[in-house]
Design a protein around this motif. Structure first.
Motif, short mmCIF file in Angstrom:
data_model
loop_
_atom_site.label_atom_id
_atom_site.label_comp_id
_atom_site.label_asym_id
_atom_site.label_seq_id
_atom_site.Cartn_x
_atom_site.Cartn_y
_atom_site.Cartn_z
N ASP A 1 56.54 -8.74 34.78
CA ASP A 1 56.78 -10.19 34.39
C ASP A 1 56.98 -11.21 35.52
OD1 ASP A 1 56.08 -9.59 31.70
OD2 ASP A 1 58.19 -9.37 31.19
N GLN A 2 57.95 -10.61 36.46
CA GLN A 2 58.34 -11.48 37.54
C GLN A 2 57.25 -11.33 38.41
OE1 GLN A 2 62.06 -10.46 39.37
NE2 GLN A 2 63.20 -10.20 37.40
N LEU A 3 56.59 -10.35 38.60
CA LEU A 3 55.34 -10.37 39.96
C LEU A 3 54.16 -11.32 39.15
CD1 LEU A 3 55.45 -6.65 41.09
CD2 LEU A 3 56.16 -8.75 42.38
N PHE A 4 54.07 -11.29 37.84
CA PHE A 4 53.04 -11.86 37.28
C PHE A 4 53.38 -13.42 37.69
CE2 PHE A 4 50.83 -14.63 33.79
CZ PHE A 4 49.65 -13.73 33.81
N ARG A 5 54.49 -13.79 37.44
CA ARG A 5 55.08 -15.20 37.62
C ARG A 5 54.87 -15.53 39.11
NH1 ARG A 5 60.63 -17.38 34.57
NH2 ARG A 5 60.21 -19.75 34.89
N LEU A 6 55.19 -14.50 39.98
CA LEU A 6 55.16 -14.97 41.42
C LEU A 6 53.78 -15.23 41.83
CD1 LEU A 6 55.99 -14.58 44.57
CD2 LEU A 6 55.47 -12.08 44.20
N PHE A 7 52.79 -14.40 41.54
CA PHE A 7 51.28 -14.77 42.04
C PHE A 7 50.79 -15.85 41.05
CE2 PHE A 7 51.65 -10.21 42.61
CZ PHE A 7 51.69 -10.13 44.00
N LEU A 8 51.31 -16.24 39.74
CA LEU A 8 50.80 -17.50 39.10
C LEU A 8 51.09 -18.64 39.68
CD1 LEU A 8 49.21 -17.98 36.32
CD2 LEU A 8 51.45 -18.24 35.32
N ASN A 9 52.42 -18.73 40.13
CA ASN A 9 52.95 -19.90 40.91
C ASN A 9 52.42 -20.06 42.04
OD1 ASN A 9 55.11 -20.40 38.96
ND2 ASN A 9 56.68 -19.63 40.18
N VAL A 10 52.07 -19.06 43.03
CA VAL A 10 51.60 -19.47 44.28
C VAL A 10 50.00 -19.70 43.95
CG1 VAL A 10 50.68 -18.17 46.26
CG2 VAL A 10 53.06 -17.68 45.35
N LEU A 11 49.31 -19.05 42.92
CA LEU A 11 47.83 -19.36 42.56
C LEU A 11 47.81 -20.72 42.24
CD1 LEU A 11 44.84 -18.61 42.77
CD2 LEU A 11 45.38 -17.35 40.68
N GLY A 12 48.65 -21.16 41.44
CA GLY A 12 48.88 -22.40 40.49
C GLY A 12 49.05 -23.52 41.78
N ASN A 13 49.77 -23.39 42.73
CA ASN A 13 49.95 -24.32 43.90
C ASN A 13 48.82 -24.49 44.54
OD1 ASN A 13 52.47 -25.01 43.28
ND2 ASN A 13 53.57 -23.43 44.76
N ALA A 14 47.89 -23.10 44.71
CA ALA A 14 46.55 -23.42 45.57
C ALA A 14 45.55 -24.12 44.70
CB ALA A 14 46.13 -22.12 45.97
N LEU A 15 45.45 -23.97 43.54
CA LEU A 15 44.55 -24.68 42.59
C LEU A 15 45.03 -26.18 42.55
CD1 LEU A 15 43.97 -22.17 39.85
CD2 LEU A 15 42.33 -22.84 41.74
N ARG A 16 46.28 -26.31 42.36
CA ARG A 16 46.88 -27.90 42.30
C ARG A 16 46.33 -28.61 43.59
NH1 ARG A 16 51.74 -26.58 41.71
NH2 ARG A 16 51.44 -26.14 39.38
N TYR A 17 46.70 -28.26 44.57
CA TYR A 17 46.58 -28.90 46.00
C TYR A 17 45.00 -28.68 46.70
CZ TYR A 17 51.49 -29.72 45.10
OH TYR A 17 52.56 -30.03 44.51
N THR A 18 44.20 -28.32 45.86
CA THR A 18 42.89 -28.13 46.36
C THR A 18 42.00 -28.83 45.66
OG1 THR A 18 43.42 -25.67 46.74
CG2 THR A 18 40.96 -26.46 46.67
N PRO A 19 41.26 -29.85 46.46
CA PRO A 19 40.36 -30.98 45.77
C PRO A 19 39.15 -30.31 45.07
CG PRO A 19 40.37 -31.00 48.24
CD PRO A 19 41.26 -30.05 47.75
N GLU A 20 38.49 -31.14 44.28
CA GLU A 20 37.33 -30.75 43.58
C GLU A 20 36.27 -30.45 44.63
OE1 GLU A 20 33.85 -32.22 40.61
OE2 GLU A 20 35.59 -33.60 40.79
N GLY A 21 35.68 -29.05 44.30
CA GLY A 21 34.69 -28.51 45.25
C GLY A 21 35.12 -27.72 46.35
N GLY A 22 36.42 -27.43 46.24
CA GLY A 22 37.10 -26.31 47.43
C GLY A 22 37.01 -25.11 46.87
N GLN A 23 37.67 -24.29 47.64
CA GLN A 23 37.66 -22.76 47.45
C GLN A 23 38.99 -22.24 47.44
OE1 GLN A 23 34.87 -20.81 50.06
NE2 GLN A 23 33.02 -21.73 49.28
N VAL A 24 39.40 -21.32 46.54
CA VAL A 24 40.49 -20.50 46.58
C VAL A 24 40.17 -19.10 46.53
CG1 VAL A 24 42.85 -19.92 45.42
CG2 VAL A 24 41.95 -22.36 45.66
N GLN A 25 40.80 -18.07 47.60
CA GLN A 25 40.37 -16.82 47.78
C GLN A 25 41.65 -16.20 47.65
OE1 GLN A 25 37.29 -15.24 48.70
NE2 GLN A 25 38.31 -13.50 48.34
#
Length: 456
Positions: A331-355
């Motif tokens: 659960d903690q690791l899931f939350r860890l990766f979810l937070n980091v990936l959520g930040n990447a999606l939140r601050y990436t504009p439309e048409g961008g990429q997340v790897q």
């Protein structure tokens, strides 16, 4: 945290005290040594004056009628050798040509005579290389009468009368400094504990208050959210003018609920209220769940989300073991990766990429007596707005948020400023580390390194 602060206080206090003691001891040592040398020099000058006054000078007639002055050695030094020996003063008498005629020393010094009343130090010499060890302190004077040079008188004092007290003093000062530093360290540790005690108690009260407040807020927030959802399910209300207001209330309630959950999580982690029972788990399976959950959000924003597992066959000889296994809490690791990936999606504009990239790094030098585990590396890169350089040192601080003009908070994606703080706490709890590299208007790379787990 408080123990680390306490250790730093004691270290600084002890270091400063040790420096002051060292300066004090050095000053005392130099002063005492200089005083000993001055006293020896005064003794030499006084002895030289006493011996000079007691010299028995005789006149010997010559053919030209002019008397020749000569020193009677027996009358001058015969009855003074014992007393001078008690004072540790050695006497040497030289002819006008510099030839040694009489001495209380057991062996000649082979030191050229220099007629000067300035005290000089004689060093131990072996061959042509003078050693740094002094052996004598001496004064020489030319003796003359009626413009005739009778000879040279030199008095010496052994250097060990200076070296021995100086050495004893240095040993005593060193021992005293060690004892004082140990005493200061122990006292500083005790005093710092007393000073930190009220601060620690206040911090514990604050953490307990935060945990209690967060726990108590969860119920009313959940109740408000449930009632709003029930109201929105009513067709009359959903078709009325109050629906936007209820939607806004429901969105803010969810955000407040996430904030309360984050606060409660951090408080419990800081206070150790959560039992730590790690279990072996596979990071690749966990990341698949995280990416799958965030795919819908990425699609709605027009962001390309990719997940890649690097080929590790050439890097490791693992066969049956899972190279992406770690020992931790799902659960903690899931939350860890979810937070980091959520930040990447939140601050990436439309048409961008997340790897999202998963890799295994074997140890460079595996231990000979233990099975090396290596590390599991997860890298999340985006092409978003990036982070300003002046904000990078603060992104892991709680409630820190970059300039609101640069944020792209959209609906349920708005953040609370606790995501990266939670991520760092989870990574540290799992024995790993988190590194963040960002370039303004170009993107951000977050690297999460966790120790791999190999059974057996």
């Amino acid at each position: 945290m408080f123990q680390a602060t306490r250790r730093r206080l004691v270290l600084w206090y002890t270091s400063i005290t040790a420096l002051l003691l060292l300066l004090f001891a050095t000053t005392v040592y130099l002063y005492v040594r200089s005083t000993l040398i001055d006293r020896v020099d005064d003794t030499l000058k006084h002895s030289l004056e006493v011996v000079e006054r007691s010299l028995a000078i005789e006149e010997q007639p010559q053919a030209n009628g002019l008397p020749k002055l000569r020193l009677n050695l027996e009358a001058s030094f015969g009855d003074k050798a014992d007393s001078l020996e008690e004072d540790r003063i050695d006497i040497e008498w030289f002819s006008p040509t510099g030839e040694l005629l009489w001495s209380t020393l057991s062996e000649p010094l082979n030191v050229p005579i220099t007629a000067t009343r300035a005290p000089q130090t004689v060093y131990l010499q072996e061959g042509d290389s003078p050693e740094s060890q002094p052996i004598l302190r001496q004064i020489a004077e030319r003796i003359s009468r009626d413009r005739q040079i009778i000879g040279y008188l030199r008095v010496s004092h052994p250097w060990f009368e200076i070296a021995r007290p100086s050495r004893d003093l240095a040993i005593d000062l060193s021992f005293g400094i060690i004892v004082m530093i140990a005493s200061v360290a122990a006292t500083g540790w005790w005093l710092s504990g007393l000073a930190m005690k009220p601060v620690g108690e206040s911090y514990q009260y604050l953490k307990q208050f935060t945990a209690d407040a967060s726990h108590e807020l969860r119920s009313p927030i959940a109740s408000i959210q449930t009632q709003v959802q029930v109201a929105l399910a009513d067709p009359e209300i959903a078709a009325g003018s109050g629906k936007p207001t209820l939607d806004n209330i429901e969105r803010l309630t969810r955000r407040l609920g996430r904030l309360v959950d984050d606060l409660l999580f951090l408080t419990r982690q800081d206070s150790g209220m959560v039992a730590w029972q790690p279990q072996p788990l596979s990071v690749d399976a966990l990341l698949l769940d995280v990416v799958e959950e965030q795919t819908a959000i990425a699609t709605s924003k027009g962001i390309q989300l990719h997940f890649q597992i690097l080929d590790i066959e050439a890097e490791t000889s693992l066969s049956d073991d899972d190279p992406f296994a770690v020992l931790g809490d799902w659960d903690q690791l899931f939350r860890l990766f979810l937070n980091v990936l959520g930040n990447a999606l939140r601050y990436t504009p439309e048409g961008g990429q997340v790897q999202v990239t998963l890799d295994y790094c074997p140890p460079s030098r595996p231990p000979a007596s233990a099975k090396a585990s290596g590390t599991v590396v997860v890298t999340i890169s985006d092409t978003g707005i990036g982070i300003p350089p002046d904000a990078l040192p603060h992104v892991f601080e709680r409630f820190y948020r970059v300039d609101p003009a640069r944020r792209q908070d959209l609906g349920h994606l708005s953040g609370s400023g606790l995501g990266l703080a939670i991520a760092q706490t989870i990574v540290q709890r799992h024995g790993g580390h988190l590194a963040l590299d960002s370039c303004l208007d170009q993107g951000t790379d977050v690297e999460i390194v966790l120790p791999a787990y190999l059974p057996g």
